[in-house]
Design a protein around this motif. Sequence first.
Motif, PDB file in Angstrom:
ATOM      1  N   PHE A  69       0.835  -1.202   0.000  1.00  0.00           N
ATOM      2  CA  PHE A  69       0.000   0.000   0.000  1.00  0.00           C
ATOM      3  C   PHE A  69       0.873   1.258   0.000  1.00  0.00           C
ATOM      4  O   PHE A  69       0.559   2.241  -0.671  1.00  0.00           O
ATOM      5  CB  PHE A  69      -0.949  -0.006   1.201  1.00  0.00           C
ATOM      6  CG  PHE A  69      -1.934  -1.146   1.182  1.00  0.00           C
ATOM      7  CD1 PHE A  69      -2.557  -1.532   0.003  1.00  0.00           C
ATOM      8  CD2 PHE A  69      -2.227  -1.853   2.330  1.00  0.00           C
ATOM      9  CE1 PHE A  69      -3.451  -2.589  -0.031  1.00  0.00           C
ATOM     10  CE2 PHE A  69      -3.120  -2.913   2.320  1.00  0.00           C
ATOM     11  CZ  PHE A  69      -3.738  -3.279   1.136  1.00  0.00           C
ATOM     12  N   ASN A  70       1.975   1.216   0.753  1.00  0.00           N
ATOM     13  CA  ASN A  70       2.901   2.352   0.751  1.00  0.00           C
ATOM     14  C   ASN A  70       3.462   2.586  -0.645  1.00  0.00           C
ATOM     15  O   ASN A  70       3.597   3.738  -1.094  1.00  0.00           O
ATOM     16  CB  ASN A  70       4.048   2.112   1.728  1.00  0.00           C
ATOM     17  CG  ASN A  70       3.636   2.286   3.177  1.00  0.00           C
ATOM     18  OD1 ASN A  70       2.618   2.919   3.475  1.00  0.00           O
ATOM     19  ND2 ASN A  70       4.419   1.738   4.091  1.00  0.00           N
ATOM     20  N   GLN A  71       3.786   1.507  -1.338  1.00  0.00           N
ATOM     21  CA  GLN A  71       4.337   1.640  -2.685  1.00  0.00           C
ATOM     22  C   GLN A  71       3.320   2.274  -3.619  1.00  0.00           C
ATOM     23  O   GLN A  71       3.657   3.164  -4.413  1.00  0.00           O
ATOM     24  CB  GLN A  71       4.762   0.271  -3.217  1.00  0.00           C
ATOM     25  CG  GLN A  71       5.457   0.321  -4.562  1.00  0.00           C
ATOM     26  CD  GLN A  71       6.760   1.096  -4.527  1.00  0.00           C
ATOM     27  OE1 GLN A  71       7.554   0.951  -3.592  1.00  0.00           O
ATOM     28  NE2 GLN A  71       7.004   1.928  -5.531  1.00  0.00           N
ATOM     29  N   ALA A  72       2.064   1.820  -3.545  1.00  0.00           N
ATOM     30  CA  ALA A  72       1.018   2.401  -4.395  1.00  0.00           C
ATOM     31  C   ALA A  72       0.842   3.884  -4.090  1.00  0.00           C
ATOM     32  O   ALA A  72       0.694   4.709  -5.009  1.00  0.00           O
ATOM     33  CB  ALA A  72      -0.301   1.657  -4.181  1.00  0.00           C
ATOM     34  N   ILE A  73       0.893   4.244  -2.810  1.00  0.00           N
ATOM     35  CA  ILE A  73       0.725   5.647  -2.421  1.00  0.00           C
ATOM     36  C   ILE A  73       1.923   6.473  -2.870  1.00  0.00           C
ATOM     37  O   ILE A  73       1.775   7.619  -3.320  1.00  0.00           O
ATOM     38  CB  ILE A  73       0.489   5.741  -0.900  1.00  0.00           C
ATOM     39  CG1 ILE A  73      -0.916   5.188  -0.578  1.00  0.00           C
ATOM     40  CG2 ILE A  73       0.645   7.163  -0.394  1.00  0.00           C
ATOM     41  CD1 ILE A  73      -1.161   4.914   0.885  1.00  0.00           C
ATOM     42  N   GLN A  74       3.131   5.901  -2.786  1.00  0.00           N
ATOM     43  CA  GLN A  74       4.318   6.606  -3.270  1.00  0.00           C
ATOM     44  C   GLN A  74       4.257   6.836  -4.776  1.00  0.00           C
ATOM     45  O   GLN A  74       4.871   7.778  -5.287  1.00  0.00           O
ATOM     46  CB  GLN A  74       5.573   5.819  -2.904  1.00  0.00           C
ATOM     47  CG  GLN A  74       5.907   5.855  -1.426  1.00  0.00           C
ATOM     48  CD  GLN A  74       6.999   4.871  -1.036  1.00  0.00           C
ATOM     49  OE1 GLN A  74       7.661   4.291  -1.900  1.00  0.00           O
ATOM     50  NE2 GLN A  74       7.191   4.669   0.261  1.00  0.00           N
ATOM     51  N   LEU A  75       3.502   5.984  -5.468  1.00  0.00           N
ATOM     52  CA  LEU A  75       3.319   6.158  -6.913  1.00  0.00           C
ATOM     53  C   LEU A  75       2.227   7.180  -7.229  1.00  0.00           C
ATOM     54  O   LEU A  75       1.840   7.337  -8.377  1.00  0.00           O
ATOM     55  CB  LEU A  75       2.961   4.809  -7.555  1.00  0.00           C
ATOM     56  CG  LEU A  75       4.097   3.777  -7.605  1.00  0.00           C
ATOM     57  CD1 LEU A  75       3.556   2.412  -8.020  1.00  0.00           C
ATOM     58  CD2 LEU A  75       5.186   4.241  -8.572  1.00  0.00           C
TER      59      LEU A  75
END
Length: 285
Positions: free
Chosen positions: A160-166
């Motif tokens: 989820f952090n990765q998606a938000i960082q994107l």
Amino acid sequence: MTYSSERAAYGKFPSVRYAGLLIASISALGLAGCQSTSTTDMTGIDKAQGSTENISSLNDVIRNNPKDPEAYNVRGSAYGRAGKNNDAIKDFNVALQLNPNFYQAYSNRALVYRNMGNSAQAIADYSRAIQINPQYDAAYIGRGNLYRQAGQLDQAMNDFNQAIQLSTTDARAYHNRGLIYQARNQHKQAIEDFSTAISLQPDAAEPYNGRGISYVALGDDDNAFDDFNTAIKLDGTIAEGWANQALIYEHRGDKARAAKSYARAVQLDPKYKPAVDGLARTRKS
């Protein structure tokens, strides 16, 4: 025209809703283990898009373009929406044979595998989609939710952090991360994420239910009550919303209204234990 598996899943959003936001364990007038959970992201897919007429037209497209992987991907999506999982898998397989780097088809097939209960294969497909396109936020969100449901919260949080960082605009990334914060009793962070999900998808009932539960955990019944009422207005068919509202009535000592709301929750889901227990408790009173 991709299945956009995960992006469509967060929403009634038009005809799809999250299932099972709940209060984990209610004692007499308290909240124990305050947490909302989601049994699945998607309990149903918009069957209108998988209509016989639509699939028939897609058959014509494939007859005219038998080597076009996108055509199979689109028809596979329609089969998925119609609940024809085996046909959907076959079409996604053909699409991937024609284009082995078709990351959307991997993500779409993952959603069908997930709906079939094959989480291991779904995770493998999401991972392959991410390997091909590390910028594909939908695959991180889909895989993250499977990890979350399996109790692998660290892996889920990373996705989820990765998606938000994107810079995803998919509200589910924030909603699902909020659920993890909530499970860890980090309710201030959960409220922030639920609020972001609401800003991205203001017509969704579930983040209001989630945020309300964290407000209850922090002792803020007034804001919780506002959120539960908003959730009910947005979707009055979710049993948890009525049970959550009933809990606030119960906290306030209004047993009659609490019993009425619990009764509505039980009517919607007779197996929802917090509502069943709450109704028995308030009717006795």
